[in-house]
Design a protein around this motif. Structure first.
Motif, PDB file in Angstrom:
ATOM      1  N   ASP A  60      -8.491  14.952   2.082  1.00  0.00           N
ATOM      2  CA  ASP A  60      -8.242  13.314   2.227  1.00  0.00           C
ATOM      3  C   ASP A  60      -7.656  12.666   2.185  1.00  0.00           C
ATOM      4  O   ASP A  60      -6.692  13.036   1.770  1.00  0.00           O
ATOM      5  CB  ASP A  60      -9.633  13.185   0.825  1.00  0.00           C
ATOM      6  N   VAL A  61      -7.720  11.918   2.683  1.00  0.00           N
ATOM      7  CA  VAL A  61      -5.977  10.632   2.085  1.00  0.00           C
ATOM      8  C   VAL A  61      -6.590   9.725   1.460  1.00  0.00           C
ATOM      9  O   VAL A  61      -7.168   9.111   1.215  1.00  0.00           O
ATOM     10  CB  VAL A  61      -6.076   9.381   3.611  1.00  0.00           C
ATOM     11  N   ASP A  62      -5.302  10.003   0.451  1.00  0.00           N
ATOM     12  CA  ASP A  62      -5.618   8.237  -1.107  1.00  0.00           C
ATOM     13  C   ASP A  62      -4.512   7.210  -0.782  1.00  0.00           C
ATOM     14  O   ASP A  62      -3.156   7.534  -0.268  1.00  0.00           O
ATOM     15  CB  ASP A  62      -5.312   9.726  -2.212  1.00  0.00           C
ATOM     16  N   LEU A  63      -5.262   6.696  -0.901  1.00  0.00           N
ATOM     17  CA  LEU A  63      -3.798   5.171  -0.407  1.00  0.00           C
ATOM     18  C   LEU A  63      -4.022   4.583  -2.141  1.00  0.00           C
ATOM     19  O   LEU A  63      -5.539   4.020  -2.685  1.00  0.00           O
ATOM     20  CB  LEU A  63      -4.690   4.254   0.653  1.00  0.00           C
ATOM     21  N   ALA A  64      -2.876   3.860  -2.626  1.00  0.00           N
ATOM     22  CA  ALA A  64      -3.271   2.735  -3.862  1.00  0.00           C
ATOM     23  C   ALA A  64      -2.273   1.255  -3.027  1.00  0.00           C
ATOM     24  O   ALA A  64      -1.747   1.716  -2.396  1.00  0.00           O
ATOM     25  CB  ALA A  64      -2.158   3.253  -4.459  1.00  0.00           C
ATOM     26  N   ALA A  65      -2.808   0.282  -3.858  1.00  0.00           N
ATOM     27  CA  ALA A  65      -2.915  -0.944  -3.351  1.00  0.00           C
ATOM     28  C   ALA A  65      -2.734  -1.937  -3.859  1.00  0.00           C
ATOM     29  O   ALA A  65      -3.744  -1.859  -5.173  1.00  0.00           O
ATOM     30  CB  ALA A  65      -3.691  -1.365  -2.007  1.00  0.00           C
ATOM     31  N   MET A 108       0.879  -0.873  -0.009  1.00  0.00           N
ATOM     32  CA  MET A 108      -0.200  -0.015  -0.148  1.00  0.00           C
ATOM     33  C   MET A 108       1.034   1.491  -0.133  1.00  0.00           C
ATOM     34  O   MET A 108       1.785   1.239   0.536  1.00  0.00           O
ATOM     35  CB  MET A 108      -0.913  -0.187   1.031  1.00  0.00           C
ATOM     36  N   MET A 109       0.333   2.593  -0.701  1.00  0.00           N
ATOM     37  CA  MET A 109       1.306   3.408  -0.664  1.00  0.00           C
ATOM     38  C   MET A 109       0.671   4.653  -0.776  1.00  0.00           C
ATOM     39  O   MET A 109      -1.099   4.829  -1.187  1.00  0.00           O
ATOM     40  CB  MET A 109       2.089   3.686  -1.948  1.00  0.00           C
ATOM     41  N   ALA A 110       0.244   6.066   0.058  1.00  0.00           N
ATOM     42  CA  ALA A 110       0.364   7.059   0.552  1.00  0.00           C
ATOM     43  C   ALA A 110       0.458   7.693  -1.010  1.00  0.00           C
ATOM     44  O   ALA A 110       1.845   7.865  -1.309  1.00  0.00           O
ATOM     45  CB  ALA A 110       0.033   7.344   1.369  1.00  0.00           C
ATOM     46  N   PHE A 111      -0.845   8.081  -1.472  1.00  0.00           N
ATOM     47  CA  PHE A 111      -0.073  10.110  -2.561  1.00  0.00           C
ATOM     48  C   PHE A 111      -1.128  10.313  -2.090  1.00  0.00           C
ATOM     49  O   PHE A 111      -2.140  11.027  -1.674  1.00  0.00           O
ATOM     50  CB  PHE A 111      -0.069   9.293  -3.968  1.00  0.00           C
ATOM     51  N   GLY A 112      -0.694  11.818  -3.392  1.00  0.00           N
ATOM     52  CA  GLY A 112      -1.726  13.360  -3.486  1.00  0.00           C
ATOM     53  C   GLY A 112      -1.181  13.658  -2.238  1.00  0.00           C
ATOM     54  O   GLY A 112       0.119  13.461  -1.437  1.00  0.00           O
ATOM     55  N   SER A 113      -2.142  14.760  -1.540  1.00  0.00           N
ATOM     56  CA  SER A 113      -1.908  15.668  -0.682  1.00  0.00           C
ATOM     57  C   SER A 113      -0.800  15.530   0.923  1.00  0.00           C
ATOM     58  O   SER A 113      -1.130  16.113   1.227  1.00  0.00           O
ATOM     59  CB  SER A 113      -2.888  16.502   0.032  1.00  0.00           C
ATOM     60  N   LEU A 114      -1.795  14.115   0.955  1.00  0.00           N
ATOM     61  CA  LEU A 114      -1.403  13.331   2.779  1.00  0.00           C
ATOM     62  C   LEU A 114       0.488  13.812   2.522  1.00  0.00           C
ATOM     63  O   LEU A 114       0.975  13.602   3.434  1.00  0.00           O
ATOM     64  CB  LEU A 114      -1.421  11.802   2.573  1.00  0.00           C
ATOM     65  N   VAL A 115       1.637  13.208   1.130  1.00  0.00           N
ATOM     66  CA  VAL A 115       2.743  13.245   1.428  1.00  0.00           C
ATOM     67  C   VAL A 115       3.650  14.553   1.011  1.00  0.00           C
ATOM     68  O   VAL A 115       4.410  14.140   0.981  1.00  0.00           O
ATOM     69  CB  VAL A 115       3.019  11.703  -0.061  1.00  0.00           C
ATOM     70  N   ASN A 116       2.234  15.309   0.648  1.00  0.00           N
ATOM     71  CA  ASN A 116       3.510  16.789   1.073  1.00  0.00           C
ATOM     72  C   ASN A 116       2.462  17.589   1.682  1.00  0.00           C
ATOM     73  O   ASN A 116       1.576  18.866   1.943  1.00  0.00           O
ATOM     74  CB  ASN A 116       2.708  17.262  -0.556  1.00  0.00           C
TER      75      ASN A 116
END
Length: 51
Positions: free
Chosen positions: A18-23, A1-9
């Motif tokens: 929001d919290v965006d996750l890719a799996a 799983m990986m976080a992306f979008g504004s959560l990582v910046n």
């Protein structure tokens, strides 16, 4: 799983973000169960799962 979008910046993450996750590797017949599981993780932030 990986976080992306504004959560990582940190400079882009706000209280209304929001919290965006890719799996990867979630079987098709379990994907919606996984979405349901992460959707209820936080009362403060909407969590989106992309597979």
């Amino acid at each position: 799983m990986m976080a992306f979008g504004s959560l990582v910046n940190r400079s882009r993450f706000r209280r209304w973000s929001d919290v965006d996750l890719a799996a990867w590797g979630i079987p098709d017949d379990r994907f919606y169960a996984a979405v349901g599981a992460v959707t209820g993780v936080s009362e403060k932030f909407r969590v989106d799962l992309i597979g």
